[in-house]
Every structure is written in structure tokens, then in C-alpha cells.
Write an enzyme that holds these catalytic residues in place. Sequence first.
Site, short mmCIF file in Angstrom:
data_model
loop_
_atom_site.label_atom_id
_atom_site.label_comp_id
_atom_site.label_asym_id
_atom_site.label_seq_id
_atom_site.Cartn_x
_atom_site.Cartn_y
_atom_site.Cartn_z
CE LYS A 1 -0.40 -0.48 5.02
NZ LYS A 1 -1.15 -1.18 6.07
NE ARG B 1 -6.76 -0.21 11.01
CZ ARG B 1 -5.52 -0.43 10.58
NH1 ARG B 1 -4.58 0.49 10.74
NH2 ARG B 1 -5.20 -1.57 10.01
CE1 TYR C 1 12.83 31.20 6.69
CE2 TYR C 1 13.09 28.85 6.29
CZ TYR C 1 12.73 30.12 5.85
OH TYR C 1 12.28 30.29 4.58
CG MET D 1 9.11 23.42 1.57
SD MET D 1 8.00 24.50 0.64
CE MET D 1 7.15 25.34 1.94
#
Length: 348
Positions: A35, A130, A244, A293
Site C-alpha cells: 500500500k 478500525r 530560520y 522546506m
Amino acid sequence: MPASTLTVDLNALTGNWRALDAKSGTAVETAAVVKADAYGLGTAGVCQALARAGVHSFFTALTQEAATVRKVVGQGADVYSFSGYSAVTAPDLKANNLIPVLSAPEHVRDFFSTTTDTPFAVQLDTGMNRMGLEPHEFAALKDQITERKPKLILSHLACADEPAHPQNQQQLNCFRELTDGLNIRRSFAATGGTLLGPEYHFDLVRTGIGMYGGHPFEQARPVATVAIPVLQIRDVAPGESVGYSATWTADRPTRLATIAAGYADGLIRAMGSGGVNLWAGETPCPIVGRISMDLITVDITDLGRNPSSLEILNDRQTVDDLAQAAGTIGYEILTSLGGRYKRVYKDS
Ligand SMILES: *Cc1c(COP(=O)(O)O)cnc(C)c1O
């Protein structure tokens, strides 16, 4: 500039599958859970290698993922979708010859009212709450289900990576009570359950994270390597800060490498303060300042040369090391890596 590279060692992957297969014994089938784009490592490359190594059954979360797996592995394999059955997914399931894992009374009713002879599996809830039929829901549908001969009846453990957790035995007892004597193939264990011992294996185990080199399969060989190109090298003087919020300040003349990946590449910002290194061959170089990022700054002063790329994930610093630094699990590290990497599959 070369791209950041995610290299998948297919020999390590298939070796891990074989090692798990050996643990589950010869009478037990060892299926592959693929998956989320094969835990972030790429459905096509991973499933091709596993099919060649002898994997017969593949499990995915979504119908769309299962359809992709079917295209990769051809018609010979069994491809399951955990997301069940509905009028919406029915056409794709049928067109791709997929096996839905019926996990709620509605799935069972809808499936039985529209098809008669296509294969299906049934998931029971034994305590995770679940997915899966509750014991009383299964009791109400049991005769219909067994009459239609499911290919597999399965359940999932909530605490299998904690061997001493009492819920393991409770769920096992519940699964046995619901399924003993039905004469249908059964599956209960994922990686953690496979390692709990033979009473958890039944007929088929569904291994995921262990194949991909992660905890709780401590003997696993690392499968993924991530190498990131260096964009810039600069020297900073004592007292100059980096990144930062200026969280790091040089206390000596320092040479920095700025590399071309960051938290948008799954290199979770929180791991920046967790002692993670970038590796130049054998040499660890510490991250300094915040992870941005698309950029990370690395102290390469002690390396004594200017590297063209650095590794953040390799045999020395595994998915579980990164997970620990970020306060998460190896599964999340792998599935967060995302689509920006150039994926390379190596066979040796
Ligand atoms: C993800 C998943 C697995 C595989 O689990 P691992 O811990 O990665 O081995 C097996 N079964 C189900 C139902 C799952 O959701």
C-alpha cells in the site's frame, strides 16, 4: 543540478521477504503489503522484484493502488484491496480482477447482491476497532459468507510490535473463536505478528515494514538510501548564525554545505534537532540550523573536502534512526519521502 536520489536495494528487499518467509515456515504463504506506493519506494519497481522472487499475493489499501499493482504483476498473482467493496469501487475491482477485503456488513451485502462467482476476502475486527466485521456482525452473516467460500478470512493486530502486550493473546483467542473449524484460509499477522511465533501465522502472513527494512524486524537489511546534491558551500565566521530563527551560531570557523532537500521531501523538520547526520561515505556531518522546506544546512568542516552530495538515509542511519529523531515511526518516514526523488532500483 542532479536530482536527489532514492535508491532501492531490491536484493535487500527480496532478502528481507525471504527471511520473513523462512520465519513463517513452509506451510504458510508470505504475502507482500504494498500500500501507499509500496511504502513510498515505488509500486512498479518493488512489485516486479517481489513477484520475481516468488510473492504470489499482494495487499493494497486502495482500489486504485491495487489496479496499479495488477498492471505491474500481471494476471497470475492475487491482488487484494483492504478498502472493501462499494458501488463506486465495483467497476475498477472487476476490470482489474482484484479481490476486495469485505470489512463491513454493507460491503458484504452489496457484494453478495451484485456478484456471485468473483473472489473476495473478509476482515474481522478482533479488538482494534478500525476495520472489519464485529463478532456479532460476523455471526449474523456467517452462513452466507462461508457458503460463498471466501479466499481468505483475516484480522489485524493492534499491538504486535509489543510482544508482551496482553491484547495480542486476547485478539488471537477472539480470532480463533470466530474462525476455528470454518475450513477457510486464514491470515492474522503482519510483520509484528509474524515475529510473535507460529500460533499467529495461520495460512498467510501479510508482511510490509519488515520487507522494507524497518522495526520491528530488527534483522532486516536496510532497503532505502537517500542521497542529496550539495547546492552551495560557504564559510562562516564564529558568531554568525544559520537558518530560520537563527537557532545555530558558529563557535569556530565553519564550512557549511547547503543541500537540495527539506521537509517537503519527507525529511521531517523535527528531526533537525534530533542528532541526525548527513553522511559523506563513512563520515557523519551534523545538521546545523533548522530544516527548511527544500534545503538543509550541514557542517562539513571536519570532512576536509567539498562533497558533491550527502546521504541522509543509508545503512548507517536507517529509517528507524530518522524516525526516532523525528518522534515518529519508520513507516511514516518511508511514506513521507514523496515524489520529488529520482528513484533508482539496484539489483546487487
Ligand atoms: C499495513 C497493513 C499490514 C502490513 O503491516 P506491517 O506492519 O507493515 O507489516 C498488514 N495488514 C493490514 C490490514 C495492514 O493495514
